[in-house]
Design an enzyme around this catalytic site. Structure first.
Site, short mmCIF file in Angstrom:
data_model
loop_
_atom_site.label_atom_id
_atom_site.label_comp_id
_atom_site.label_asym_id
_atom_site.label_seq_id
_atom_site.Cartn_x
_atom_site.Cartn_y
_atom_site.Cartn_z
N GLN A 1 2.26 5.52 8.76
CA GLN A 1 1.32 4.51 8.29
C GLN A 1 0.18 4.26 9.28
O GLN A 1 0.41 4.11 10.49
CB GLN A 1 2.05 3.20 7.96
CG GLN A 1 2.99 3.39 6.79
CD GLN A 1 3.72 2.14 6.34
OE1 GLN A 1 4.91 2.20 6.09
NE2 GLN A 1 3.03 1.02 6.21
N CYS B 1 0.81 -1.22 0.00
CA CYS B 1 0.00 0.00 0.00
C CYS B 1 0.84 1.27 0.00
O CYS B 1 0.55 2.23 -0.72
CB CYS B 1 -0.93 -0.01 1.21
SG CYS B 1 -0.13 -0.49 2.74
N HIS C 1 -2.46 6.31 4.74
CA HIS C 1 -1.02 6.40 4.94
C HIS C 1 -0.50 7.73 4.39
O HIS C 1 -0.97 8.22 3.36
CB HIS C 1 -0.30 5.30 4.15
CG HIS C 1 -0.42 3.92 4.75
ND1 HIS C 1 -1.10 3.65 5.91
CD2 HIS C 1 0.10 2.73 4.34
CE1 HIS C 1 -1.00 2.34 6.18
NE2 HIS C 1 -0.29 1.77 5.24
N ARG D 1 4.61 3.41 12.12
CA ARG D 1 3.17 3.29 12.37
C ARG D 1 2.76 4.46 13.26
O ARG D 1 3.40 4.74 14.27
CB ARG D 1 2.89 1.96 13.09
CG ARG D 1 1.42 1.66 13.26
CD ARG D 1 0.75 1.19 11.99
NE ARG D 1 1.22 -0.12 11.56
CZ ARG D 1 1.03 -0.58 10.33
NH1 ARG D 1 0.38 0.13 9.41
NH2 ARG D 1 1.49 -1.77 9.99
N1 HSE Z 1 2.15 -3.43 5.06
C1 HSE Z 1 1.28 -2.31 5.08
C2 HSE Z 1 1.14 -1.75 6.45
C3 HSE Z 1 -0.09 -2.60 4.57
O1 HSE Z 1 1.44 -2.48 7.41
O2 HSE Z 1 0.75 -0.61 6.61
C4 HSE Z 1 -0.20 -3.48 3.39
O3 HSE Z 1 0.42 -3.04 2.22
#
Ligand code: HSE
Length: 365
Positions: A162, A135, A272, A265
């Site tokens: 993210q 993503c 995102h 994160r």
């Molecule tokens: N790996 C991505 C995430 C989501 O953890 O934000 C999937 O593409």
């Protein structure tokens, strides 16, 4: 009409996919069949007034009858079923949201507004596996793909912000539950001294009252600069994907552009964002850069580098639930005239996951 099987339609990405397919009348163009790994024979989704009965997602015989399969069921399902289907000489098209097959030589990573030429070439060559990208990578390319198309990028770093949704539905609920616990506790202390409130929040974050089973650490009032497993040299898999998938999407495996950064994160829910530092191959006028970005696709919304516009639009809140990719904070950095600063954001479940799949289906149809 082509028989199209959909597996994993009940999950988060699958549900967003179905919604989009209904909105775009995709079901009028196909004979859909819905599959389940656990509820074959039961009634599945109702689409256009029809109740579809679920078929067995582990039946190679049933799956072999299909022209196209779209899987949002996850990597374990792909790893188990895809090889069996191919061994049974199934020659249909496999479209997948999971990462399991992404880096296979025969697979194409699909993001048609950016790499339609790579997709068309693969179809001509008879390739059959079309896989949605990570993503963060897809959203970055939807935002600034024009700079790659013009071959202006010498190297790039990407520092990501993210959303919880990247982990899945349970992760989103965990973040909201953490926020709820924090909200209740802070309310009791809101009229008191700010340092007492701060100390209480710090204590709360380290206590068992905050459930962080999914993320491995509290996300509310916090950030987690680690996503996915470790690969080599201290890099995370998410960071590795930025390099490997971007270059594969662009068809540049033999002439890759260096890309690296830190994936973080944060407490956004489903969109995102990322801050990019781009080393340009040459000094390009900022007006030209802006014009390239503004005119790159119908989904890019260019955000002027002002506080008002940035606060209003360059953020998860503005793009969530939409197909918009916002691109802003575009400026030359004081590192030199060929260093560009950009910030971009997009919906993790739409362009980040479901939309490239349904568009690939339409390309095949
Ligand atoms: N790996 C991505 C995430 C989501 O953890 O934000 C999937 O593409």
């Amino acid at each position: 009409m082509k028989k199209v099987g959909i597996v994993g339609w009940r999950g988060m990405v699958g549900s967003v996919l179905l919604d989009r397919m209904v909105s775009e009348n995709d079901f009028d163009k196909i004979e859909p069949k819905f599959f389940s790994t656990s509820q074959a024979g039961q009634v599945g989704p109702k689409i256009g007034g029809v109740d579809y009965v679920l078929e067995d997602a582990n039946s190679i015989e049933k799956l072999s009858e299909l022209d196209i399969i779209i899987s949002c069921q996850g990597g374990d399902y792909t790893k188990s079923v895809h090889p069996k289907l191919r061994s049974a000489n199934w020659t249909g098209y496999w479209i997948d949201a999971a990462s399991a097959l992404r880096m296979n030589e025969e697979s194409v990573i699909i993001l048609d507004p950016v790499n339609r030429n790579v997709i068309d070439q693969a179809i001509t060559e008879g390739r059959k596996d079309f896989i949605g990208g990570n993503c963060t990578v897809s959203l970055m390319l939807m935002g600034i793909g024009a700079l790659f198309k013009e071959d202006l990028v010498e190297w790039m770093t990407s520092m990501t912000y993210q959303a919880a949704s990247g982990g899945g539905a349970r992760h989103m609920k965990e973040l909201l539950t953490q926020m709820d616990v924090i909200g209740q506790k802070s309310k009791e202390l809101m009229d008191g001294d700010i340092l007492d409130l701060d100390a209480a929040m710090s204590e709360l974050l380290s206590s068992k009252e905050i459930n962080s089973e999914c993320f491995g650490a509290p996300l509310a009032l916090n950030v987690i600069p680690w996503i996915d497993s470790e690969v080599e040299a201290g890099q995370t898999r998410e960071e590795w994907k930025a390099y490997s998938e971007t270059n594969k999407i662009l068809g540049r495996e033999n002439n890759p552009i260096p890309i690296d950064g830190t994936c973080v994160r944060v407490g956004a829910l489903r969109s995102h964002s990322q801050a990019l530092t781009i080393k340009l191959k040459k000094n390009v006028d900022i007006k030209e850069i802006e014009s390239l970005l503004k005119n790159s696709s119908e989904w890019v919304e260019f955000v002027p580098n002002t506080p008002e516009a940035t606060r209003e639009k360059l953020c998860p809140r503005y793009v969530s639930g939409t197909l918009k990719t916002v691109v802003g904070r575009v400026r030359k950095m004081n590192l030199g005239d060929d260093y560009l600063n950009i910030f971009t954001a997009g919906d993790q479940l739409l362009w980040g996951a479901a939309e490239p799949l349904r568009r690939m289906l339409n390309i095949l149809l």
